[in-house]
Design a protein around this motif. Structure first.
Motif, mmCIF file in Angstrom:
data_model
loop_
_atom_site.group_PDB
_atom_site.id
_atom_site.type_symbol
_atom_site.label_atom_id
_atom_site.label_comp_id
_atom_site.label_asym_id
_atom_site.label_seq_id
_atom_site.Cartn_x
_atom_site.Cartn_y
_atom_site.Cartn_z
ATOM 1 N N ARG A 180 0.817 -1.220 0.000
ATOM 2 C CA ARG A 180 0.000 0.000 0.000
ATOM 3 C C ARG A 180 0.849 1.267 0.000
ATOM 4 O O ARG A 180 0.320 2.369 0.099
ATOM 5 N N THR A 181 2.176 1.112 -0.109
ATOM 6 C CA THR A 181 3.072 2.262 -0.177
ATOM 7 C C THR A 181 3.141 2.772 -1.612
ATOM 8 O O THR A 181 3.607 2.051 -2.500
ATOM 9 N N PRO A 182 2.668 3.980 -1.878
ATOM 10 C CA PRO A 182 2.633 4.494 -3.259
ATOM 11 C C PRO A 182 4.023 4.497 -3.904
ATOM 12 O O PRO A 182 4.997 4.941 -3.301
ATOM 13 N N GLY A 183 4.075 3.970 -5.102
ATOM 14 C CA GLY A 183 5.301 4.021 -5.880
ATOM 15 C C GLY A 183 6.359 3.007 -5.499
ATOM 16 O O GLY A 183 7.408 2.923 -6.164
ATOM 17 N N LEU A 184 6.126 2.192 -4.471
ATOM 18 C CA LEU A 184 7.171 1.285 -4.012
ATOM 19 C C LEU A 184 7.442 0.181 -5.029
ATOM 20 O O LEU A 184 8.596 -0.205 -5.238
ATOM 21 N N ARG A 185 6.391 -0.331 -5.675
ATOM 22 C CA ARG A 185 6.615 -1.401 -6.650
ATOM 23 C C ARG A 185 7.482 -0.895 -7.794
ATOM 24 O O ARG A 185 8.397 -1.594 -8.257
ATOM 25 N N MET A 186 7.212 0.316 -8.257
ATOM 26 C CA MET A 186 8.029 0.894 -9.325
ATOM 27 C C MET A 186 9.460 1.090 -8.844
ATOM 28 O O MET A 186 10.421 0.827 -9.567
ATOM 29 N N MET A 187 9.621 1.531 -7.597
ATOM 30 C CA MET A 187 10.963 1.725 -7.045
ATOM 31 C C MET A 187 11.724 0.407 -6.990
ATOM 32 O O MET A 187 12.902 0.346 -7.350
ATOM 33 N N LEU A 188 11.044 -0.655 -6.543
ATOM 34 C CA LEU A 188 11.704 -1.959 -6.485
ATOM 35 C C LEU A 188 12.130 -2.419 -7.873
ATOM 36 O O LEU A 188 13.220 -2.978 -8.043
ATOM 37 N N ARG A 189 11.278 -2.181 -8.844
ATOM 38 C CA ARG A 189 11.615 -2.588 -10.212
ATOM 39 C C ARG A 189 12.842 -1.812 -10.717
ATOM 40 O O ARG A 189 13.746 -2.379 -11.341
ATOM 41 N N MET A 190 12.878 -0.519 -10.418
ATOM 42 C CA MET A 190 13.996 0.317 -10.875
ATOM 43 C C MET A 190 15.296 -0.050 -10.147
ATOM 44 O O MET A 190 16.388 0.147 -10.688
ATOM 45 N N MET A 191 15.170 -0.596 -8.934
ATOM 46 C CA MET A 191 16.357 -0.933 -8.155
ATOM 47 C C MET A 191 16.882 -2.323 -8.472
ATOM 48 O O MET A 191 17.914 -2.724 -7.932
ATOM 49 N N ARG A 192 16.202 -3.042 -9.352
ATOM 50 C CA ARG A 192 16.588 -4.430 -9.599
ATOM 51 C C ARG A 192 18.040 -4.541 -10.059
ATOM 52 O O ARG A 192 18.835 -5.297 -9.490
ATOM 53 N N ALA A 193 18.416 -3.772 -11.078
ATOM 54 C CA ALA A 193 19.788 -3.841 -11.596
ATOM 55 C C ALA A 193 20.808 -3.341 -10.570
ATOM 56 O O ALA A 193 21.820 -4.026 -10.327
ATOM 57 N N PRO A 194 20.591 -2.169 -9.940
ATOM 58 C CA PRO A 194 21.558 -1.738 -8.914
ATOM 59 C C PRO A 194 21.679 -2.713 -7.756
ATOM 60 O O PRO A 194 22.776 -2.912 -7.225
#
Length: 262
Positions: A180-194
């Protein structure tokens, strides 16, 4: 104590137990048998949830991440190595979940280790709880169940078992809250490579799998609550049997559950 120190200390606890077992192959084998039986027991207890389109993914996640006999050494090494970096790369709520996972993992490992220490003496437990004709498989399940019950009761420590269950339930609640944290799923996806580049691939996988699994469950009205309530009810019933029930009755029920996992 900050998050990084807590994670390092709990992983150090787990590493010390593993090193102890490395120096004692018999103990290592015994703990391995305990873990395998517990994973089978979970599959039997939750066979209906595992087969459910609604609850199957969450049950599988719990089995693989919390009740599995999988070797988590690689994930633990990542945890310990990047504990400090964790606080800078992930939001506070994610860090809290990682800390809770490390604490639960250490407690589970300690209880499994204690069961392994009790395993040799438990081998002499009576195994005649099945009457009448029985297949070799059923007899094996009965033998395994009798030994498990004997080891469980030798270890005891009801307070630790209760705390372990509460931590498992809290982990599910925390993962559902993260969805329920806004934007967290997108953040996790963006952090996958790093995250993979930083040597945090296993942790990243755990977070993404937990987020997706409980995100799906949270989209069903009352889904998370129903799933966790089922886990709590069945685990509490099992603990009550293992601590308090007549030994033969307990062994018979556990053997039946193990048989359902085949």
């Amino acid at each position: 104590m900050d998050a990084a120190q807590t994670i390092r200390e709990r992983i150090a606890d787990v590493t010390a137990l593993r090193q102890h077992r490395t120096g004692d192959p018999g103990l290592g084998a015994a703990v391995g048998q305990v873990k395998t039986l517990q994973a089978r027991r979970f599959r039997g207890t939750y066979a209906d949830l595992m087969a459910s389109p609604s609850f199957g993914p969450a049950a599988k996640f719990f089995l693989e991440e919390l009740y599995s006999d999988y070797d988590y050494t690689a994930r633990d090494q990542q945890f310990s190595r990047i504990a400090g970096t964790l606080q800078t790369m992930f939001p506070a709520a994610v860090v809290d979940t990682a800390v809770a996972l490390a604490v639960l993992h250490a407690q589970t490992e300690a209880l499994d280790h204690a069961m392994g220490l009790a395993w040799p003496a438990a081998a002499g437990s009576p195994t005649d709880s099945i009457s009448g004709p029985a297949t070799a498989t059923a007899r094996n399940d009965t033998t395994d169940a009798a030994r498990y019950v004997a080891a469980w009761r030798a270890v005891g420590d009801r307070a630790a078992r209760e705390q372990q269950l509460q931590r498992v339930l809290a982990m599910g609640t925390d993962l559902a809250r993260l969805t329920r944290t806004p934007g967290l799923r997108m953040m996790l996806r963006m952090m996958r490579a790093p995250a993979h580049a930083a040597g945090m691939g296993d942790l990243q996988q755990f977070l993404e799998a937990g987020f997706d699994t409980f995100g799906q469950l949270a989209r069903q009205r009352g889904g998370v609550e129903q799933f966790l309530a089922t886990i709590e009810a069945r685990e509490r019933a099992l603990m009550a049997e293992l601590f308090d029930a007549d030994r033969v009755t307990c062994e018979t029920q556990l053997a039946r559950t193990l048989g359902q996992a085949r």
